[in-house]
Every structure is written in C-alpha cells, then in structure tokens.
Design a protein around this motif. Structure first.
Motif, PDB file in Angstrom:
ATOM      1  N   GLY A 146      -9.832  -7.608 -17.149  1.00  0.00           N
ATOM      2  CA  GLY A 146      -9.290  -7.099 -18.407  1.00  0.00           C
ATOM      3  C   GLY A 146      -8.910  -8.220 -19.363  1.00  0.00           C
ATOM      4  N   SER A 147      -8.336  -9.282 -18.834  1.00  0.00           N
ATOM      5  CA  SER A 147      -7.981 -10.427 -19.676  1.00  0.00           C
ATOM      6  C   SER A 147      -9.225 -11.064 -20.278  1.00  0.00           C
ATOM      7  N   SER A 148     -10.258 -11.210 -19.473  1.00  0.00           N
ATOM      8  CA  SER A 148     -11.506 -11.805 -19.967  1.00  0.00           C
ATOM      9  C   SER A 148     -12.129 -10.954 -21.064  1.00  0.00           C
ATOM     10  N   GLU A 149     -12.104  -9.646 -20.877  1.00  0.00           N
ATOM     11  CA  GLU A 149     -12.663  -8.760 -21.897  1.00  0.00           C
ATOM     12  C   GLU A 149     -11.868  -8.832 -23.190  1.00  0.00           C
ATOM     13  N   ARG A 150     -10.548  -8.911 -23.093  1.00  0.00           N
ATOM     14  CA  ARG A 150      -9.726  -9.013 -24.302  1.00  0.00           C
ATOM     15  C   ARG A 150      -9.990 -10.325 -25.036  1.00  0.00           C
ATOM     16  N   ILE A 151     -10.115 -11.424 -24.290  1.00  0.00           N
ATOM     17  CA  ILE A 151     -10.407 -12.714 -24.917  1.00  0.00           C
ATOM     18  C   ILE A 151     -11.768 -12.677 -25.597  1.00  0.00           C
ATOM     19  N   LEU A 152     -12.746 -12.095 -24.926  1.00  0.00           N
ATOM     20  CA  LEU A 152     -14.101 -12.054 -25.470  1.00  0.00           C
ATOM     21  C   LEU A 152     -14.185 -11.229 -26.749  1.00  0.00           C
ATOM     22  N   THR A 153     -13.439 -10.137 -26.806  1.00  0.00           N
ATOM     23  CA  THR A 153     -13.548  -9.237 -27.962  1.00  0.00           C
ATOM     24  C   THR A 153     -12.536  -9.533 -29.064  1.00  0.00           C
ATOM     25  N   SER A 154     -11.620 -10.472 -28.853  1.00  0.00           N
ATOM     26  CA  SER A 154     -10.637 -10.794 -29.887  1.00  0.00           C
ATOM     27  C   SER A 154     -11.263 -11.698 -30.940  1.00  0.00           C
ATOM     28  N   PRO A 155     -11.111 -11.343 -32.199  1.00  0.00           N
ATOM     29  CA  PRO A 155     -11.666 -12.211 -33.241  1.00  0.00           C
ATOM     30  C   PRO A 155     -10.797 -13.462 -33.424  1.00  0.00           C
ATOM     31  N   VAL A 156     -11.425 -14.553 -33.830  1.00  0.00           N
ATOM     32  CA  VAL A 156     -10.696 -15.782 -34.124  1.00  0.00           C
ATOM     33  C   VAL A 156     -10.093 -15.622 -35.513  1.00  0.00           C
ATOM     34  N   PRO A 157      -8.786 -15.876 -35.659  1.00  0.00           N
ATOM     35  CA  PRO A 157      -8.175 -15.742 -36.988  1.00  0.00           C
ATOM     36  C   PRO A 157      -8.848 -16.661 -38.007  1.00  0.00           C
ATOM     37  N   LEU A 158      -8.926 -16.197 -39.223  1.00  0.00           N
ATOM     38  CA  LEU A 158      -9.595 -16.933 -40.296  1.00  0.00           C
ATOM     39  C   LEU A 158      -8.967 -18.303 -40.505  1.00  0.00           C
ATOM     40  N   PHE A 159      -7.654 -18.387 -40.415  1.00  0.00           N
ATOM     41  CA  PHE A 159      -6.976 -19.665 -40.606  1.00  0.00           C
ATOM     42  C   PHE A 159      -7.456 -20.694 -39.587  1.00  0.00           C
ATOM     43  N   TYR A 160      -7.602 -20.288 -38.328  1.00  0.00           N
ATOM     44  CA  TYR A 160      -8.037 -21.225 -37.289  1.00  0.00           C
ATOM     45  C   TYR A 160      -9.465 -21.700 -37.527  1.00  0.00           C
ATOM     46  N   SER A 161     -10.340 -20.788 -37.895  1.00  0.00           N
ATOM     47  CA  SER A 161     -11.730 -21.187 -38.092  1.00  0.00           C
ATOM     48  C   SER A 161     -11.871 -22.108 -39.304  1.00  0.00           C
ATOM     49  N   ARG A 162     -11.146 -21.851 -40.370  1.00  0.00           N
ATOM     50  CA  ARG A 162     -11.202 -22.733 -41.547  1.00  0.00           C
ATOM     51  C   ARG A 162     -10.597 -24.097 -41.233  1.00  0.00           C
ATOM     52  N   HIS A 163      -9.477 -24.088 -40.549  1.00  0.00           N
ATOM     53  CA  HIS A 163      -8.833 -25.342 -40.183  1.00  0.00           C
ATOM     54  C   HIS A 163      -9.764 -26.168 -39.290  1.00  0.00           C
ATOM     55  N   LEU A 164     -10.394 -25.552 -38.335  1.00  0.00           N
ATOM     56  CA  LEU A 164     -11.311 -26.260 -37.448  1.00  0.00           C
ATOM     57  C   LEU A 164     -12.504 -26.808 -38.222  1.00  0.00           C
ATOM     58  N   ALA A 165     -13.046 -26.029 -39.144  1.00  0.00           N
ATOM     59  CA  ALA A 165     -14.185 -26.488 -39.943  1.00  0.00           C
ATOM     60  C   ALA A 165     -13.801 -27.712 -40.773  1.00  0.00           C
ATOM     61  N   ARG A 166     -12.630 -27.690 -41.384  1.00  0.00           N
ATOM     62  CA  ARG A 166     -12.182 -28.843 -42.178  1.00  0.00           C
ATOM     63  C   ARG A 166     -11.946 -30.058 -41.292  1.00  0.00           C
ATOM     64  N   TYR A 167     -11.322 -29.857 -40.163  1.00  0.00           N
ATOM     65  CA  TYR A 167     -11.058 -30.963 -39.246  1.00  0.00           C
ATOM     66  C   TYR A 167     -12.368 -31.590 -38.773  1.00  0.00           C
ATOM     67  N   LEU A 168     -13.336 -30.764 -38.400  1.00  0.00           N
ATOM     68  CA  LEU A 168     -14.626 -31.299 -37.949  1.00  0.00           C
ATOM     69  C   LEU A 168     -15.371 -32.010 -39.067  1.00  0.00           C
ATOM     70  N   ALA A 169     -15.294 -31.497 -40.285  1.00  0.00           N
ATOM     71  CA  ALA A 169     -15.949 -32.140 -41.419  1.00  0.00           C
ATOM     72  C   ALA A 169     -15.343 -33.517 -41.666  1.00  0.00           C
ATOM     73  N   VAL A 170     -14.032 -33.620 -41.653  1.00  0.00           N
ATOM     74  CA  VAL A 170     -13.376 -34.923 -41.848  1.00  0.00           C
ATOM     75  C   VAL A 170     -13.740 -35.858 -40.710  1.00  0.00           C
ATOM     76  N   TRP A 171     -13.717 -35.372 -39.498  1.00  0.00           N
ATOM     77  CA  TRP A 171     -14.021 -36.215 -38.351  1.00  0.00           C
ATOM     78  C   TRP A 171     -15.464 -36.719 -38.379  1.00  0.00           C
ATOM     79  N   LEU A 172     -16.402 -35.869 -38.801  1.00  0.00           N
ATOM     80  CA  LEU A 172     -17.807 -36.261 -38.846  1.00  0.00           C
ATOM     81  C   LEU A 172     -18.099 -37.247 -39.972  1.00  0.00           C
ATOM     82  N   PHE A 173     -17.411 -37.088 -41.108  1.00  0.00           N
ATOM     83  CA  PHE A 173     -17.704 -37.956 -42.248  1.00  0.00           C
ATOM     84  C   PHE A 173     -16.981 -39.296 -42.199  1.00  0.00           C
ATOM     85  N   LEU A 174     -16.049 -39.443 -41.287  1.00  0.00           N
ATOM     86  CA  LEU A 174     -15.343 -40.742 -41.178  1.00  0.00           C
ATOM     87  C   LEU A 174     -15.955 -41.641 -40.171  1.00  0.00           C
TER      88      LEU A 174
END
Length: 108
Positions: free
Chosen positions: A80-108
């Motif tokens: 049940g825990s695995s199914e909940r993790i799999l079906t839970s959407p990633v919050p928009l704030f986390y995905s945007r923050h991760l995208a910005r962090y990866l962009a900065v890390w890649l360009f430096l």
C-alpha cells in the motif's frame, strides 16, 4: 515468491514484462494458482491471499502461525505504501526547484 513478483509487475509499466511474468508464474506455480493470480483484479493481493492460505495449512502451533501472518500483514502494508508513493504527484514547487538547481549545476 509470487507476491514479490506480482508486486514488481503491478508497480511497473504493463508493456515491460507481462509475457515474462506469465511465463514465470506458469513455470513456478501450479496451473490453477497461476491462472487465479493472472486473472485477479489486483494480483499482489491475490498472491498474498494464497500465501495466507498456505500459512493457515501449516502444521504448527497457532502462536507461530500468528507471527507469520503478522509478517504477511507487513508485506501488505508495504504494498500500500508503494502504491501511494507511485501514484502521488510531485508538487510543482519541488519540480521547479529541482529544474532550477540542475540548470545552475550543469551550467557552472
């Protein structure tokens, strides 16, 4: 084995290994049990039900059976825990923050 394999199959994309899953079930389980798992609406729960029936038929003291059944209950909770993790959407704030962090890390 059937529960773990059914859980793996349940949590992965359908086209990934359905034919291999069916072949393994028919190879390792009796035909009737394999067909019941394949035709079940929720395959891991069906495999757990078969496991529970097998535990009940063991010739041992009821206290030991209860301990083994509690371990099977932990399996179900983890499913049940695995199914909940799999079906839970990633919050928009986390995905945007991760995208910005990866962009900065890649360009430096």
């Amino acid at each position: 084995w059937a529960f773990v394999r059914s859980m793996k199959r349940h949590l992965s994309p359908e086209e990934e290994d359905e034919t291999q899953f069916r072949a393994e079930l028919f190879q390792k389980l009796p035909q009737q049990q394999a067909e019941m798992i394949i035709n079940a609406a929720h395959r891991p729960n069906r495999a757990l039900q078969d496991l529970s029936y097998a535990i009940d038929s063991l010739p041992m003291h009821f206290m030991r059976k209860n301990e083994i059944q509690s371990a099977a209950t932990i399996f179900e909770d983890n499913l049940g825990s695995s199914e909940r993790i799999l079906t839970s959407p990633v919050p928009l704030f986390y995905s945007r923050h991760l995208a910005r962090y990866l962009a900065v890390w890649l360009f430096l």
